[in-house]
Design an enzyme around this catalytic site. Structure first.
Site, mmCIF file in Angstrom:
data_model
loop_
_atom_site.group_PDB
_atom_site.id
_atom_site.type_symbol
_atom_site.label_atom_id
_atom_site.label_comp_id
_atom_site.label_asym_id
_atom_site.label_seq_id
_atom_site.Cartn_x
_atom_site.Cartn_y
_atom_site.Cartn_z
ATOM 1 N N GLY A 25 0.840 -1.194 0.000
ATOM 2 C CA GLY A 25 0.000 0.000 0.000
ATOM 3 C C GLY A 25 0.867 1.231 0.000
ATOM 4 O O GLY A 25 2.067 1.172 0.277
ATOM 5 N N SER A 26 0.257 2.341 -0.356
ATOM 6 C CA SER A 26 0.995 3.585 -0.186
ATOM 7 C C SER A 26 -0.011 4.691 0.044
ATOM 8 O O SER A 26 -1.156 4.618 -0.391
ATOM 9 C CB SER A 26 1.921 3.843 -1.374
ATOM 10 O OG SER A 26 1.269 4.530 -2.379
ATOM 11 N N GLY A 27 0.413 5.680 0.782
ATOM 12 C CA GLY A 27 -0.508 6.755 1.130
ATOM 13 C C GLY A 27 0.113 8.090 0.797
ATOM 14 O O GLY A 27 1.015 8.180 -0.037
ATOM 15 N N LYS A 31 5.153 4.573 1.984
ATOM 16 C CA LYS A 31 4.969 3.319 1.253
ATOM 17 C C LYS A 31 4.948 2.222 2.314
ATOM 18 O O LYS A 31 5.693 2.284 3.288
ATOM 19 C CB LYS A 31 6.130 3.125 0.299
ATOM 20 C CG LYS A 31 6.005 1.887 -0.526
ATOM 21 C CD LYS A 31 6.780 2.004 -1.793
ATOM 22 C CE LYS A 31 8.251 2.201 -1.518
ATOM 23 N NZ LYS A 31 9.066 2.115 -2.702
ATOM 24 N N VAL A 32 4.073 1.245 2.122
ATOM 25 C CA VAL A 32 3.964 0.191 3.131
ATOM 26 C C VAL A 32 4.312 -1.145 2.493
ATOM 27 O O VAL A 32 3.790 -1.486 1.427
ATOM 28 C CB VAL A 32 2.535 0.160 3.737
ATOM 29 C CG1 VAL A 32 2.418 -0.945 4.780
ATOM 30 C CG2 VAL A 32 2.196 1.511 4.362
ATOM 31 N N LYS A 47 5.956 0.461 7.378
ATOM 32 C CA LYS A 47 5.633 1.749 6.755
ATOM 33 C C LYS A 47 6.931 2.524 6.595
ATOM 34 O O LYS A 47 7.640 2.772 7.571
ATOM 35 C CB LYS A 47 4.640 2.485 7.657
ATOM 36 C CG LYS A 47 4.081 3.759 7.077
ATOM 37 C CD LYS A 47 2.854 4.213 7.866
ATOM 38 C CE LYS A 47 2.450 5.609 7.473
ATOM 39 N NZ LYS A 47 1.190 6.017 8.082
ATOM 40 N N ASP A 139 -9.168 11.781 10.392
ATOM 41 C CA ASP A 139 -9.092 11.308 9.001
ATOM 42 C C ASP A 139 -9.786 9.952 8.877
ATOM 43 O O ASP A 139 -9.277 9.026 8.251
ATOM 44 C CB ASP A 139 -7.628 11.216 8.547
ATOM 45 C CG ASP A 139 -7.512 11.152 7.023
ATOM 46 O OD1 ASP A 139 -8.504 11.451 6.333
ATOM 47 O OD2 ASP A 139 -6.428 10.796 6.532
HETATM 48 P P1 ADP Z 1 -0.128 7.384 4.797
HETATM 49 O O1 ADP Z 1 0.129 7.766 6.201
HETATM 50 O O2 ADP Z 1 0.978 7.752 3.864
HETATM 51 O O3 ADP Z 1 -1.471 7.858 4.293
HETATM 52 P P2 ADP Z 1 -1.165 4.804 5.461
HETATM 53 O O4 ADP Z 1 -0.787 4.554 6.864
HETATM 54 O O5 ADP Z 1 -2.580 5.275 5.230
HETATM 55 O O6 ADP Z 1 -0.148 5.799 4.745
HETATM 56 O O7 ADP Z 1 -0.915 3.479 4.636
HETATM 57 C C1 ADP Z 1 -1.128 3.450 3.228
HETATM 58 C C2 ADP Z 1 -1.784 2.153 2.818
HETATM 59 O O8 ADP Z 1 -0.924 1.054 3.135
HETATM 60 C C3 ADP Z 1 -3.090 1.848 3.537
HETATM 61 O O9 ADP Z 1 -4.193 2.465 2.943
HETATM 62 C C4 ADP Z 1 -3.142 0.328 3.438
HETATM 63 O O10 ADP Z 1 -3.635 -0.080 2.186
HETATM 64 C C5 ADP Z 1 -1.676 -0.071 3.550
HETATM 65 N N1 ADP Z 1 -1.359 -0.357 4.952
HETATM 66 C C6 ADP Z 1 -1.031 0.537 5.902
HETATM 67 N N2 ADP Z 1 -0.840 -0.060 7.086
HETATM 68 C C7 ADP Z 1 -1.054 -1.373 6.884
HETATM 69 C C8 ADP Z 1 -1.039 -2.524 7.746
HETATM 70 N N3 ADP Z 1 -0.764 -2.392 9.023
HETATM 71 N N4 ADP Z 1 -1.327 -3.732 7.206
HETATM 72 C C9 ADP Z 1 -1.618 -3.840 5.889
HETATM 73 N N5 ADP Z 1 -1.669 -2.805 5.038
HETATM 74 C C10 ADP Z 1 -1.386 -1.568 5.521
#
Ligand code: ADP
Length: 682
Positions: A25-27, A31-32, A47, A139
């Site tokens: 995933g990435s936000g 990047k995760v 993360k 959020d």
């Molecule tokens: P940001 O802080 O950059 O917005 P997030 O914490 O929302 O990033 O993480 C981005 C994405 O990564 C999430 O929407 C999810 O799809 C994936 N992700 C984040 N944390 C986890 C986790 N603990 N387990 C599985 N996927 C995760």
């Protein structure tokens, strides 16, 4: 030089204790990646943030880390370890294999009231706890709620949370969060109370769960803001009076008239069928010391129990904290509280485990979760690239274990893509919105009752909701017509654009062994195939009833529908790194992020998708049956990134398309992927 050293130490520390796998995933900031904690064998999410990229947002990460250190709750994602270098921050988190609640909603179109209640109670529980600790999340949205292996929700992304110094009753000023979920007082730039704003977002979220779309939506931000400030939305006719009431009570424009989380705990709608208020106290309170975990660590580290306890109690969120919390998590899931026999917590890289890591051996997860060492990987900078597969596009797929690199990588860039924000400005998007708009109007005229109580100013303008595309069989027909240009001869199209899937010889016998294993798998349920053809769709709808009559009578569903029982047995596949070894597509179990087709030829499905992507201004790189897609906005900035993977389902034996959003707005992604898959007419 010192910088480089610290940098290496940080990366070394990560690799000393964890194996790092693919991006999951990435936000906005991060990047995760999937990882595995070597000492306990537990999967984790890592993360990864580049400080340079964070820029002014660096304090937000600090806020998130501090908040997560202070939160320990069954419905809040647990932080295990933080590694900070001069250039990067790694947060090791509880891994949630079930993906985002967002994907779950869209896969099911919308949830029944009963299923919504199960999830909503967990959200209320998490929020009551978070508020009790003095934090507002700010959020809340279905992308920030992940599903764990037991199908429970975990709240993530505390990057925007606030802890007012004088307590939660003190007003905040910063307007943040996602516009569609933002409370009116936030949008107006007024001082606001964080917990009240969270309840509004919970109302929007509850609506999204029950309806499958947003109560306030518009491509134009100003129009969206006006709608939110007026606070009127339509209640579709499948909503029960109880649901209409609670939504109304949560989405009150005046925050003082809004329900509080405390009131939600025993609200009649929330309590229905449970006869008990929501349990919000932490089942894993901070600071709790578990004797079994301490004993195991003490034995492993050859220390006394007392000194081990003292070490753990420092809660430094280092490897000691991670090991303790992961052992505890194993225990809570009924697994043996065992560490590898080597001194996993020692600081020097003395154990064979550590040596193994330094030589960069990669432990791959097989589908039955046994680990098999299959190759060696140079991890030098793979995980710090902004978007690995984008750089891959330019440089070829690197960072793949030897033996997995024999791919034909193709990059296709649509001519206009750099200039356009693929989904907000393309003609396709306009068409989709207009179609949806008309469909929605037709439907809403007969199906909705106005949410009068909540209206501040009578809404006159017509609302344009970015609804899922082909809601009706008629629209599917239309989409099927689009498909005239699609080449249907297997491989013909693929060859034409140099995209034939991997041709690496599979390991002898493994396919039949795997098949046998799967045949024996009793977990599999029957799946109703939902193809993107009108006939199939309506048939499937009849069969996929949820006891919600409104749902059955509505138009078609967007994504492949799984039979009712499937949600009980959603078991996410362990990512297989072996896919590159196969000649054909991966064979996977049905999951809710897999769209089922009625077709049996994967090449044909792949070709259909390949021919549609340029039309939709989607750039992609192809690796076997996986398409790594992206759309770009102005100045070439990546606005959206997602994966589509053509795979084979086993029961029924049909082709499926696995989809995963990696970056970008979730609802825009939903529309785009629906558009691609329905236009592909697969
Ligand atoms: P940001 O802080 O950059 O917005 P997030 O914490 O929302 O990033 O993480 C981005 C994405 O990564 C999430 O929407 C999810 O799809 C994936 N992700 C984040 N944390 C986890 C986790 N603990 N387990 C599985 N996927 C995760």
């Amino acid at each position: 030089m010192p910088v480089e050293r610290t940098e290496n130490r940080g990366a070394d520390e990560l690799h000393r204790y964890y194996e790092v796998y693919e991006t999951i995933g990435s936000g906005g900031f991060a990047k995760v990646k999937l990882g595995r904690h070597i000492a306990t064998g537990e999967k984790v999410a890592i993360k990864i943030m580049n400080k340079k990229d964070l820029g002014d947002d660096l304090p937000r990460v600090k806020v998130e880390i501090e908040a997560m250190k202070n939160l320990s709750h069954q419905h809040v994602c647990r932080l295990y370890q933080v590694i900070e270098t001069s250039t990067q921050i790694f947060m090791v988190l509880e891994y949630c294999p079930g993906g985002e609640l967002f994907d779950y909603i869209i896969a099911k179109d919308r949830l029944s009231e009963e299923e919504t209640r199960v999830f909503f109670r967990q959200i209320v529980s998490a929020m009551a706890y978070v508020h009790s600790q003095g934090y507002a999340h700010r959020d809340l949205k279905p992308e920030n709620l992940l599903i764990d292996e037991d199908h429970n929700l975990k709240l993530i992304d505390f990057g925007l949370c606030a802890k007012p110094k004088g307590g939660l009753g003190y007003e905040l000023m910063t307007c943040c969060g996602s516009p569609a979920y933002a409370a009116p007082e936030l949008i107006q730039g007024k001082a606001y109370i964080g917990s009240e704003a969270d309840v509004w977002s919970m109302g929007v979220l509850l609506f999204a769960l029950l309806c499958g779309y947003l109560p306030f939506d518009d491509d134009n931000c100003m129009v969206l803001y006006r709608k939110i400030m007026r606070g009127n939305y339509d209640n579709p006719r499948w909503l029960s009076p109880g649901s209409i009431l609670i939504l109304n009570q949560m989405m009150q424009v005046d925050p003082k008239r809004r329900l509080s989380v405390r009131q939600l705990l025993d609200h009649p709608w929330v309590v229905k069928d449970y006869n008990s208020p929501v349990e919000w106290h932490s089942r894993q309170p901070l600071g709790h010391i578990d004797e079994d975990s301490i004993t195991e660590m003490a034995v492993n580290m050859k220390r006394s129990r007392e000194s081990t306890t003292a070490l753990v109690k420092e809660w430094r969120y280092d490897h000691t904290t991670a090991t303790y919390l992961l052992l505890l998590s194993k225990k809570q899931r009924g697994k043996p509280v065992r560490l590898h026999p080597e001194p996993a917590v020692c600081e020097d890289s003395c154990s064979p485990l550590h040596r193994g890591l330094q030589s960069r051996d990669i432990l791959h997860f097989s589908e039955d979760e046994d680990a098999v060492i299959v190759g060696s990987l140079d991890l030098s900078s793979e995980y710090i690239d902004d978007c690995p597969w984008i750089s891959v596009t330019q440089q070829g797929f690197r960072g793949q274990p030897d033996g997995l690199t024999n791919n034909k990588n193709v990059r296709v860039t649509s001519p206009s893509v750099d200039k356009r924000c693929a989904y907000t400005t393309t003609p396709d998007r306009g068409r989709a919105t207009t179609q949806n708009h008309q469909k929605r109007k037709d439907r809403d005229q007969e199906q909705t009752s106005e949410n009068k109580e909540n209206i501040v100013v009578q809404e006159k303008e017509v609302e344009i909701f970015a609804l899922p595309l082909p809601r009706t069989p008629a629209s599917s027909k239309k989409n099927a017509r689009h498909n005239k240009n699609v080449l249907t001869t297997p491989n013909q199209n693929a060859n034409a654009i140099n995209s034939k899937p991997n041709a690496v010889t599979p390991k002898g016998g493994s396919a039949s062994k795997e098949h046998k294993k799967r045949t024996e798998n009793k977990e599999l349920v029957n799946i109703e195939v939902l193809a993107f053809s009108p006939e199939r769709r309506s048939r499937s709808l009849d069969m996929a009833g949820t006891g919600d009559s409104g749902k059955k009578k509505r138009g078609g569903k967007m994504f492949g529908s799984l039979e009712r029982g499937l949600d009980k047995v959603i078991t996410m596949l362990t990512p297989s790194k072996r896919r590159g070894l196969r000649d054909g597509p991966r064979k996977i179990k049905a999951q809710y992020n897999v769209t089922l087709t009625s077709q049996t030829n994967p090449d044909q499905v792949l070709n259909q998708i390949l021919s549609i992507l340029p039309e939709k201004n989607v750039d992609f790189t192809q690796k076997g049956y996986t398409l790594k897609c992206q759309t770009c906005g102005d100045f070439g900035k990546v606005t959206m990134a997602f994966e589509l993977e053509v795979c084979m389902l086993q029961r029924p034996e049909v082709v499926g398309v696995r989809r995963q959003r990696l970056k970008g707005d979730a609802w825009v992604y939903k529309h785009l992927v629906e558009d691609i898959l329905s236009t592909s007419s697969i």
